[in-house]
Design a protein around this motif. Structure first.
Motif, mmCIF file in Angstrom:
data_model
loop_
_atom_site.group_PDB
_atom_site.id
_atom_site.type_symbol
_atom_site.label_atom_id
_atom_site.label_comp_id
_atom_site.label_asym_id
_atom_site.label_seq_id
_atom_site.Cartn_x
_atom_site.Cartn_y
_atom_site.Cartn_z
ATOM 1 N N GLU A 132 0.750 -1.286 0.156
ATOM 2 C CA GLU A 132 0.039 0.072 0.089
ATOM 3 C C GLU A 132 1.067 1.175 0.095
ATOM 4 O O GLU A 132 0.521 2.230 -0.553
ATOM 5 C CB GLU A 132 -1.002 -0.060 1.258
ATOM 6 C CG GLU A 132 -2.041 -1.122 1.169
ATOM 7 C CD GLU A 132 -3.146 -1.180 2.451
ATOM 8 O OE1 GLU A 132 -2.746 -0.194 3.333
ATOM 9 O OE2 GLU A 132 -3.747 -1.930 2.427
ATOM 10 N N PHE A 157 0.786 3.891 -3.008
ATOM 11 C CA PHE A 157 0.579 5.493 -3.067
ATOM 12 C C PHE A 157 1.861 6.360 -3.467
ATOM 13 O O PHE A 157 1.490 7.185 -4.390
ATOM 14 C CB PHE A 157 0.648 5.725 -1.386
ATOM 15 C CG PHE A 157 0.243 7.314 -1.009
ATOM 16 C CD1 PHE A 157 -0.733 7.924 -1.020
ATOM 17 C CD2 PHE A 157 1.518 8.229 -1.179
ATOM 18 C CE1 PHE A 157 -0.632 9.241 -0.795
ATOM 19 C CE2 PHE A 157 1.584 9.499 -0.905
ATOM 20 C CZ PHE A 157 0.061 9.837 -0.621
ATOM 21 N N LYS A 160 1.037 6.347 -7.348
ATOM 22 C CA LYS A 160 0.029 7.279 -7.821
ATOM 23 C C LYS A 160 0.338 8.826 -7.473
ATOM 24 O O LYS A 160 -0.597 9.805 -7.724
ATOM 25 C CB LYS A 160 -1.108 7.199 -6.947
ATOM 26 C CG LYS A 160 -1.896 5.667 -7.174
ATOM 27 C CD LYS A 160 -2.996 5.427 -6.504
ATOM 28 C CE LYS A 160 -3.528 3.878 -6.526
ATOM 29 N NZ LYS A 160 -4.367 3.525 -5.705
ATOM 30 N N SER A 161 1.589 9.275 -6.912
ATOM 31 C CA SER A 161 2.043 10.392 -6.647
ATOM 32 C C SER A 161 3.491 10.698 -7.210
ATOM 33 O O SER A 161 4.352 10.771 -6.425
ATOM 34 C CB SER A 161 2.259 10.435 -5.046
ATOM 35 O OG SER A 161 1.022 9.986 -4.325
ATOM 36 N N ILE A 192 0.760 13.043 2.248
ATOM 37 C CA ILE A 192 0.717 11.702 2.641
ATOM 38 C C ILE A 192 -0.521 11.417 3.806
ATOM 39 O O ILE A 192 -0.184 12.203 4.983
ATOM 40 C CB ILE A 192 1.888 11.018 3.281
ATOM 41 C CG1 ILE A 192 2.937 11.124 2.151
ATOM 42 C CG2 ILE A 192 1.563 9.434 3.586
ATOM 43 C CD1 ILE A 192 4.210 10.703 2.572
ATOM 44 N N LEU A 205 -1.272 6.572 6.700
ATOM 45 C CA LEU A 205 -0.676 5.864 5.736
ATOM 46 C C LEU A 205 1.001 6.162 5.935
ATOM 47 O O LEU A 205 1.765 5.657 5.175
ATOM 48 C CB LEU A 205 -0.722 6.136 4.310
ATOM 49 C CG LEU A 205 -2.073 5.398 3.677
ATOM 50 C CD1 LEU A 205 -2.196 5.742 2.335
ATOM 51 C CD2 LEU A 205 -1.833 3.547 3.505
ATOM 52 N N VAL A 229 4.453 4.598 4.323
ATOM 53 C CA VAL A 229 5.046 5.574 2.950
ATOM 54 C C VAL A 229 6.289 6.058 3.192
ATOM 55 O O VAL A 229 7.225 5.980 2.525
ATOM 56 C CB VAL A 229 4.205 6.653 2.714
ATOM 57 C CG1 VAL A 229 4.767 7.449 1.363
ATOM 58 C CG2 VAL A 229 2.824 6.109 1.756
#
Length: 423
Positions: free
Chosen positions: A205, A209, A212-213, A333, A337, A341
């Protein structure tokens, strides 16, 4: 505002004291190891052993951090790291301390730091109001900067005057202070509980993230290249300063402290400077200035005063970069998460540090120094880099200066695509 930051100030000051103690021990062990081996690579390997578990295990540690309570996690990790330092103390006092002991113990300490750091990062987010992110980022940089000033000076002074055992005793004392403050005086709110899913899924996960960033992923990959070059330079610096006729261990401590002094100034700047219009651009420009100055000055200078100036120019803008990068991360963020991350960030941004340390030490020992020795009669090379042991390290500094400048310029076109907008 002071009441809002009460827990932050206690954690900031006591953990900073403990980090100073650990840094003093690490620097003193570097001096002890260089005295034993005289090798840049062997000395760099001490730090490599700390970073390898950190890089390999960070993604999984972050998933565990999001699942575990933050305070107990930090207390357990700090305790185990302190116990490893105690083992070094006992081995040294019984005259059985060997180089391989340090490598193993540093690997254990690195593993503890792997779990402790994402927990600490999330804790900072939980106890700091959002409007204070830039200020506390500047204070965090200030703490690291003061550490950079004091640890080489204190390490060289304590090591020269009293030996390694007193250095380690100071380290253990600072641990006791930090442990007591965290256990008894700081309240850390917990995040929303994470479902008891598999560690691999939770780690995935964090990676999802980042995928997608693109703005964060691009910055982290850019910084990984910066870390590669910066840590190759860190491995080269002792081999450059210590054997130099105007150098030595004390001069190395002074030069290293100048980098910390520069970061103190930079930390004050970032704590009070207005919010920039484009934080991404600030990250890029500050690194271009740093990479395009320090190593070039070191490569062609033979005076300690110029080595100190190089450190000031090269490091004064690092806190500015760090604070802006930290604001981008904390603002982008979700807090639930962040452990995952940040752990993925640690792997992507910092996996090049042990590689840089290895390459820096290996290239100096196996390529640059032998090359300069074989060409000691070359008037051009000796005029550029000097002669004798350390001249190969000077050549390496030039290579690193060129590589750092090229990396920043090559990334300029990619960085222009991104603009961070704070919510």
């Amino acid at each position: 505002m002071k009441n809002k930051l009460r827990d932050y100030y206690i954690l900031w000051s006591t953990q900073g004291l403990s980090q100073l103690g650990s840094s003093i021990t690490a620097f003193a062990l570097t001096l002890w190891l260089y005295e034993k081996t005289g090798s840049a690579l062997s000395t760099a390997a001490l730090t490599i052993c700390s970073y390898v578990p950190y890089v390999l295990m960070s993604i999984f540690a972050g998933a565990l951090t999001d699942r575990w309570k933050k305070k107990p996690t930090m207390l357990v990790c700090d305790t185990l790291a302190a116990l490893s330092t105690l083992v070094v103390f006992l081995l040294y006092k019984t005259n059985t301390l060997a180089v391989w002991h340090l490598y193993v113990i540093n690997a254990v300490s690195g593993l503890m730091n792997t779990v402790q750091q994402p927990a600490s990062e999330v804790t900072m987010t939980l106890i700091v109001p959002k409007e204070c992110y830039q200020k506390t980022s500047g204070l965090n940089s200030l703490l690291r900067s003061v550490n950079s000033i004091l640890n080489p000076l204190l390490a060289t002074a304590l090591y020269a005057a009293f030996g390694l055992d007193i250095v380690i005793a100071v380290d253990l004392l600072t641990f006791v202070v930090a442990f007591t403050a965290l256990a008894g005086f700081i309240k850390i709110p917990e995040t929303q509980s994470v479902k008891k899913e598999g560690t691999l899924k939770l780690a995935g996960e964090g990676l999802s993230f980042l995928k997608k960033s693109p703005i964060i992923l691009t910055l982290l990959l850019f910084m990984s290249g910066i870390n590669l070059i910066a840590f190759a330079s860190s491995a080269t610096l002792p081999a450059y300063v210590i054997p130099n006729p105007r150098g030595g261990s004390n001069v190395l401590g002074l030069v290293t402290s100048c980098a910390g002094a520069a970061m103190v100034v930079g930390s004050f700047l970032v704590s009070y400077m207005p919010k920039p219009k484009d934080r991404v651009k600030v990250v890029f420009i500050t690194m271009l200035i740093s990479m395009g100055s320090e190593n070039f000055i070191l490569a062609f200078s033979r005076e300690p005063i110029l080595w100190c100036i190089s450190q000031v120019i090269g490091w004064i803008l690092v806190p500015v970069m760090g604070a802006n990068l930290e604001v981008i991360l904390r603002s982008s963020i979700p807090v639930e998460l962040q452990g995952r991350v940040y752990a993925c960030r640690n792997t992507l941004q910092f996996f090049t540090r042990p590689i840089g340390l290895f390459l820096g030490g290996f290239i100096v020992d196996s390529l640059c120094e032998p090359f300069m020795e074989a060409h000691s009669n070359s008037a051009m090379l000796t005029s550029l880099f000097g002669s004798g042991k350390g001249s190969g390290a000077a050549m390496m500094m030039l290579i690193l200066g060129l590589a750092g400048s090229a990396w920043c310029l090559l990334n300029a076109r990619f960085m222009k695509k991104y603009h961070f907008s704070e919510k």
